[in-house]
Each structure stands twice: as structure tokens, then as C-alpha cells.
Write an enzyme that holds these catalytic residues in place. Structure first.
Site, PDB file in Angstrom:
ATOM      1  N   TYR A 167       0.812  -1.216   0.000  1.00 60.25           N
ATOM      2  CA  TYR A 167       0.000   0.000   0.000  1.00 60.25           C
ATOM      3  C   TYR A 167       0.850   1.273   0.000  1.00 60.25           C
ATOM      4  CZ  TYR A 167      -4.209  -2.788   1.017  1.00 60.25           C
ATOM      5  OH  TYR A 167      -5.248  -3.681   0.950  1.00 60.25           O
ATOM      6  N   LYS A 184       3.343 -15.122   1.512  1.00 59.49           N
ATOM      7  CA  LYS A 184       3.216 -15.746   0.191  1.00 59.49           C
ATOM      8  C   LYS A 184       4.645 -16.045  -0.233  1.00 59.49           C
ATOM      9  CE  LYS A 184       0.635 -17.001  -3.298  1.00 59.49           C
ATOM     10  NZ  LYS A 184      -0.187 -18.210  -3.226  1.00 59.49           N
ATOM     11  N   ASP A 210      -3.369 -17.531   0.655  1.00 60.67           N
ATOM     12  CA  ASP A 210      -4.541 -18.125  -0.007  1.00 60.67           C
ATOM     13  C   ASP A 210      -5.100 -19.267   0.826  1.00 60.67           C
ATOM     14  OD1 ASP A 210      -2.055 -19.211  -0.579  1.00 60.67           O
ATOM     15  OD2 ASP A 210      -2.565 -19.872  -2.600  1.00 60.67           O
ATOM     16  N   ASP A 219      -5.400  -6.649   5.679  1.00 58.26           N
ATOM     17  CA  ASP A 219      -6.615  -5.893   5.358  1.00 58.26           C
ATOM     18  C   ASP A 219      -7.725  -6.878   4.969  1.00 58.26           C
ATOM     19  OD1 ASP A 219      -8.367  -3.925   4.651  1.00 58.26           O
ATOM     20  OD2 ASP A 219      -7.270  -3.236   2.877  1.00 58.26           O
ATOM     21  N   ASP A 224     -10.967  -8.374   7.554  1.00 62.79           N
ATOM     22  CA  ASP A 224     -12.375  -8.207   7.158  1.00 62.79           C
ATOM     23  C   ASP A 224     -13.077  -9.565   7.089  1.00 62.79           C
ATOM     24  OD1 ASP A 224     -12.408  -5.507   7.018  1.00 62.79           O
ATOM     25  OD2 ASP A 224     -13.063  -5.389   4.920  1.00 62.79           O
TER      26      ASP A 224
END
Ligand code: NAD
Length: 361
Positions: free
Chosen positions: A143, A189, A221, A245, A249
């Protein structure tokens, strides 16, 4: 013990639920013989109305002079036509996080006993209770990494992490795990991204300082899948900014109502100290659809106040007390409207606050 906090109730249901958190805090002050000085300030839409911007200098000063910020929520239809950077959320929360270098975001996804029905997952997957904490790195990664630009038919974002950035968020996650179920799963990852190979290496090194915490690693994943397949396998999840993030959620959706979920954003603890400066707030927003009706669920705000004692004042027992008080009130069958089942009588914001405060003494 004396502490000073900035109280920023904000807009919509913010002031309604904040009043209940303050009510419960009074009980804690008495029980633990702590004096908490409260300095109230405007933030968000109300600050735009009263001072011309969502985060006035006077509010920043109030926060600078405090040991922690207890935040309600900001925003509402009245301010939605303003330019995006002037709107309550963008104009207040992001600058506050930046100003105080709040790099760690902690979001527990909690399903209390008897509330499994509020989760979109099957009750047998949730079990009797669920409590998973997502620790997200908030100021680095994809980000914010440079270069970041758009040039004709090309757009670039960059994922960068430095050793100190990974080390400090890893310490926060290990310390949180130490106060809970002593299990930390670091998300990455590492099979594809070089930054994430490095992330895994550094987290593993930091883990050597926490032999009492069981560290595991999982690809993001797989983690997204495991969270809905078997969320109870997790205690604390640690993730970089974008993965965190998304996963936080997802985890909060598993918990059901937004009115139940607290959160904390923390700065680095001063050298040799346990508590860190932080901003403590419900995960949900200002809920304009129910504001002013006295029906909002104050539990997220009350648990956020509990997290303030845990992480800013180094008193995890206070959070546990508050959590237990909430659990016992829910176990007696009391529900606000958002967590009640059809046909069940519900109670209002103040009544829920009263019952939790009573359960604490
Ligand atoms: P929201 O979280 O305010 O509301 C979503 C739904 O959840 C609504 O139906 C609401 O009634 C319900 N809800 C949320 N908290 C609740 C509680 N404590 N008790 C009972 N029900 C609750 O999200 P939204 O509707 O997308 O946004 C409304 C406003 O809040 C917008 O202006 C948005 O920008 C702002 N917002 C602020 C924050 C923040 O201050 N951190 C976060 C998210 C949204």
C-alpha cells in the site's frame, strides 16, 4: 496509578456507545484503583461543523498529551458530499494514524457463547466460542511502497519491507499471543514473493525470543480458506498490510455483528516498557441508520476500552474482566437488536451498558 486519555466520540452512534464505555470504565477505575483523566475533543463530522476540519489542531494536541486515544466512529450522510480528503474518515482517521505512527492494527474476531447464530458459518464450525486475533502491519508493504505511479498504459505498486518493520510488528504479535492462547500463525506468500520469503525469515528469527509461543506459517490463499473451513485452529494471525486488510475483514465477517468487534492501532512501545500509545475503536462505523435511537450495540466500544487497558496500560487482566462481564450478560440472554433473533426482546444501548457495568462489580 494515573492515566490520561483523549476521548473522541465522533459522529452518529459514536457518542451513544462512548457514554457506555465511560460508564464501564468508571467501574474499572474503582476496582483497580486507577485514575483515568478524560479529555474530550471533537473529531470527524462534528469537528468539521465546529472547527472547519475533521481533525483540528486542538484535537491533535489533546491526543499528544494523552497516554491513549479512545475513539468512537466518524462520518455520516451530512458530510458525504465533501471532497474525499476532507471527509470525516479520510480527514481524521488516516492523519491520526500517520501522526502517531500507528503501525500495528489488532482486530479480534470474537463470537461469544450463544451467539454462533449471528455468524454466517455453520454453528458446528464456530463451536461454542471463537476468538481469533488478526495483527496487521499498517504502514508498509504494497500500500505504501515506492515507486508507485501510473504512466500511460502502465501502473506500478511496490511491495517493500525492511527488517525493522517486520521485527516490530512481529514483536507485537508474539506479545499478544503470549497473553492469549500462545499460538501465532504468520501469513505470507513465500512461495511467490521475495518480500515474503524475507518476512518469514525475520518472523522466525524474532520467534526465537518467544519459545513459549508456537509459531507456524501459512500462505495467504490457504489462510483465507482455513478461516472459513476451521477458524478455531487459529489464535493470533500475523499479516502484512494488504493480506491483513483482507483477512481481518474476512475474520470479522465470521463473527457476525459489527457492533461486537473492537480494534486497536498501536505505536511502538517505548524502550523497556510494556504499554504502547494507541488508538482504540470499534471496527464498525457511525451507523447513521440507527443513530439517535438508543439501540446501538455498545459492546464493541466497551471491549475497545478494555483493549486500551490491555495494550496501552499493560493490564491484560482488565480486558479479561471486561470480556467476562460481556460474556456473562450475554449468557443471561440479554441482546441488543443487532444480535437478537427474530421474536426475541432486545434491550437498548444504555441498558446493555448498565448490565455490563453491574457485571463488573
Ligand atoms: P457502519 O459500520 O456504520 O454500518 C454498517 C451496518 O452495521 C449498519 O446497518 C449499522 O447499523 C450496523 N452497525 C454498525 N455498528 C453497529 C453497532 N454498534 N450496533 C448495531 N449495529 C451496528 O458502516 P457504513 O454504513 O458503511 O458507514 C456509515 C458511516 O460510517 C460512513 O460515513 C462511513 O464513512 C463511516 N465509517 C466510519 C468508520 C470509523 O469511524 N472507523 C468505519 C467505517 C465506516
Amino acid at each position: 496509578m494515573k492515566k490520561k486519555i483523549a476521548v473522541l466520540p465522533g459522529d452518529g452512534i459514536g457518542p451513544e456507545v462512548m457514554a457506555e464505555a465511560i460508564k464501564v470504565m468508571a467501574k474499572i477505575e474503582k476496582k483497580y484503583d486507577i485514575q483515568v483523566e478524560q479529555n474530550w475533543a471533537d473529531v470527524g463530522g462534528i469537528a468539521i461543523d465546529n472547527h472547519g476540519n475533521a481533525l483540528p489542531d486542538s484535537t491533535i494536541t489533546t491526543c499528544e498529551n494523552a497516554d491513549a486515544i479512545l475513539f468512537g466512529s466518524v462520518g455520516g450522510p451530512k458530510w458525504e458530499k465533501l471532497p474525499p480528503e476532507k471527509q470525516p474518515e479520510r480527514g481524521a482517521l488516516l492523519p491520526l494514524r500517520k501522526h502517531f505512527n500507528l503501525f500495528a492494527n489488532l482486530r479480534p474476531a470474537i463470537v461469544f457463547r450463544g451467539l454462533a447464530g449471528a455468524s454466517p458459518l455453520k454453528p458446528e464450525i464456530i463451536g461454542e466460542e471463537l476468538d481469533v486475533l488478526v495483527v496487521r502491519e499498517l504502514t508498509g508493504g504494497l500500500y505504501f511502497g515506492q515507486p508507485k505511479y501510473r504512466e500511460g498504459d502502465k501502473a506500478v505498486d511496490t511491495m517493500i519491507y525492511t527488517r525493522p518493520e517486520i521485527e516490530r510488528i512481529a514483536h507485537i504479535a508474539f506479545q499478544a499471543a503470549r497473553q492469549r492462547g500462545k499460538k501465532l500463525c504468520s501469513i505470507d506468500k513465500a512461495n511467490v514473493l521475495t518480500t515474503m520469503v524475507f518476512w518469514r525469515e525475520v518472523v522466525t528469527e524474532v520467534g526465537k525470543q518467544y519459545p513459549d509461543v508456537a509459531l507456524s506459517h501459512m500462505y495467504v490463499d490457504n489462510a483465507a480458506m482455513q478461516l472459513v473451513r476451521n477458524p478455531r485452529q487459529f489464535d493470533v494471525l500475523l499479516a502484512e498490510n494488504m493480506f491483513g486488510d483482507i483477512l481481518s475483514d474476512e475474520a470479522s465477517m465470521i463473527a457476525g455483528s459489527l457492533g461486537m468487534l473492537p480494534s486497536a492501532s498501536l505505536a511502538a512501545p517505548p524502550q523497556g516498557k510494556t504499554g504502547a500509545f494507541g488508538l482504540f475503536e470499534p471496527s464498525g462505523g457511525s451507523a447513521p441508520d440507527i443513530a439517535g435511537q438508543g439501540i446501538a450495540n455498545p459492546i464493541a466500544q466497551i471491549l475497545s476500552m478494555g483493549m486500551m487497558f490491555q495494550y496501552a496500560f499493560g493490564m491484560p487482566q482488565v480486558y479479561n474482566d471486561v470480556h467476562q462481564a460481556v460474556a456473562s450478560v450475554l449468557a443471561q440472554g440479554h441482546r441488543t437488536r443487532d444480535i437478537s433473533t427474530p421474536g426475541q426482546t432486545s434491550i437498548g444501548t444504555q441498558k446493555m451498558g448498565d448490565l455490563i457495568a453491574q457485571a463488573l462489580s
